[in-house]
Design a protein around this motif. Sequence first.
Motif, PDB file in Angstrom:
ATOM      1  N   ASP A  62      54.653  81.497 -40.765  1.00  0.00           N
ATOM      2  CA  ASP A  62      55.107  80.121 -40.538  1.00  0.00           C
ATOM      3  C   ASP A  62      55.996  79.957 -39.313  1.00  0.00           C
ATOM      4  OD1 ASP A  62      53.738  79.032 -42.585  1.00  0.00           O
ATOM      5  OD2 ASP A  62      55.435  78.809 -43.957  1.00  0.00           O
ATOM      6  N   TYR A  63      56.344  81.050 -38.647  1.00  0.00           N
ATOM      7  CA  TYR A  63      57.330  80.952 -37.578  1.00  0.00           C
ATOM      8  C   TYR A  63      56.865  81.636 -36.298  1.00  0.00           C
ATOM      9  CZ  TYR A  63      60.511  79.413 -41.240  1.00  0.00           C
ATOM     10  OH  TYR A  63      61.090  78.713 -42.264  1.00  0.00           O
ATOM     11  N   ASP A  73      66.621  74.300 -36.694  1.00  0.00           N
ATOM     12  CA  ASP A  73      65.278  74.881 -36.730  1.00  0.00           C
ATOM     13  C   ASP A  73      65.145  76.085 -35.804  1.00  0.00           C
ATOM     14  OD1 ASP A  73      64.184  73.178 -38.611  1.00  0.00           O
ATOM     15  OD2 ASP A  73      63.526  71.707 -37.136  1.00  0.00           O
ATOM     16  N   PRO A 104      60.074  77.077 -35.343  1.00  0.00           N
ATOM     17  CA  PRO A 104      58.871  76.667 -36.078  1.00  0.00           C
ATOM     18  C   PRO A 104      57.593  76.873 -35.289  1.00  0.00           C
ATOM     19  CG  PRO A 104      60.594  74.992 -36.244  1.00  0.00           C
ATOM     20  CD  PRO A 104      61.043  75.974 -35.218  1.00  0.00           C
ATOM     21  N   TYR A 153      58.295  83.970 -33.527  1.00  0.00           N
ATOM     22  CA  TYR A 153      59.399  84.923 -33.455  1.00  0.00           C
ATOM     23  C   TYR A 153      59.328  85.694 -32.145  1.00  0.00           C
ATOM     24  CZ  TYR A 153      62.424  88.823 -34.948  1.00  0.00           C
ATOM     25  OH  TYR A 153      63.414  89.777 -35.048  1.00  0.00           O
ATOM     26  N   CYS A 182      63.930  82.669 -33.301  1.00  0.00           N
ATOM     27  CA  CYS A 182      62.902  82.229 -34.237  1.00  0.00           C
ATOM     28  C   CYS A 182      62.844  80.703 -34.226  1.00  0.00           C
ATOM     29  CB  CYS A 182      63.201  82.742 -35.643  1.00  0.00           C
ATOM     30  SG  CYS A 182      61.885  82.420 -36.840  1.00  0.00           S
ATOM     31  N   TYR A 225      62.560  84.527 -40.006  1.00  0.00           N
ATOM     32  CA  TYR A 225      61.190  84.971 -39.742  1.00  0.00           C
ATOM     33  C   TYR A 225      60.631  85.773 -40.914  1.00  0.00           C
ATOM     34  CZ  TYR A 225      57.468  87.846 -37.666  1.00  0.00           C
ATOM     35  OH  TYR A 225      56.288  88.487 -37.411  1.00  0.00           O
TER      36      TYR A 225
END
Length: 450
Positions: free
Chosen positions: A102-103, A85, A41, A105, A39, A96
């Motif tokens: 927002d991620y 991160d 950003p 994965y 995972c 995640y």
Amino acid sequence: MSVGLDFGTATCSVSHVVENKVRSIALNEGEIFIPSTLCAPSREAITEYLYRHLNISPMSEVGDKLLRGSINKNKTEGLDLIPDDIRFGRQATALYLEDPTDYYYVKSPKSFLGILGLDDIRYTIFEDIVCAMMANIKQNIEASLNKQVDETVIGRPINFHSKGGEESNIQAENILRRAASRAGFKHIEFQFEPVAAGLEYEANLTSDKNVLVVDIGGGTSDCSLIRMGPSWVGKQQRSESLLGHAGSFVGGNDLDINLASQSFMFEFGKDTNSKSGLPMPNMPFWECIAINDVVAQKTFYSRSNLRTLKAMQSSATQPDKLARLIEVYQNTLGHSIVAEAERVKIALSDCGNYTATIQLPSDSLSIPVSLQQMEKSIYWPVRKIQKLVKETLAQAATQPDEIFITGGSARSPIVRETIKSVVGDVPIANGDYVGSVTSGLARWADLCFG
């Protein structure tokens, strides 16, 4: 120092040989098996993370271009990347699930190895993802052993992908080799996973035998008929011992997904009708649990799909069930549904009936599942495994003396009976269902590099 590395579809694990005994190596907070997940950003964060925090540079002009683009994009978006991160294993999934929107994965990167038709950029992205995971594994190995590890034997399926043949296998192995090299391994060899599993079994044989090794992994299944026993122990050249082999892009994940589809998804509106009398479209019910299909997951969890699901609910004769499907979307519960299917599969290895529990924010669903129902649900992936056995025996043109079955789904009596239906009344043995491949890879590494 050498290790055997099982870079698996579901999990990764590593072992080594110490005083002629195989020892597992803890990879993450004491865990022997680390889920094959990552995972970050963003996708670009992975490429910059390798360069900035691990000092791992690209190996091609395309890689250099990708790195420059990633750094520029991260800078433009104000992303000041720190090592923490990027998460791996259970920590990756936990991060995640905090907010899937927002991620970036990745689950089971091994599943996309061998896909043909990739452009250079996508090929390089895949290599960066695998490299980041291998670098994390190598760091954990060396932290556990307090030693530098430069040599590894990596397991590979007989066929990485159902399409593409040997071209797919070459492409996949090249990505693994380059990723492992960039991660810091200096000497890299490969071994077929069913052959590795057979090596572990061979260590306990007292006479030579023809053994049918069936390895049912998370994303692939492999079958090999191998001559093994005391006469073969310690030999590096074993081409004559491999009598037949076949592999396919089907595994335990497919059993779990099909079981979830056929036994769970009716509670979410599958096979119900709209007010017009037409059946509900089937695809959303499949996409939400197709956890080994990146495109399907992206489609289901896309913003635009929420409008589709709400439209389905408004036209449904059973809108309460479609409301549950929307909850799956809103809370990213597809993985948890498939995980419950896996628990059912394991439980039904020892009993005839089991009640699944699926927890939603609004409700807790209890769904009884019988062994007979599971057999019907997983019929097609099991038939593919049966076909592998037939192909292997046809190649070898001889019958096995014994069967050695390994892999998490090998516990299932349905799978075992399917194999026996092809081979007949041949003794079936099993060792460590989830660790045989890694142990065999460790033995081969000790033979290659010892």
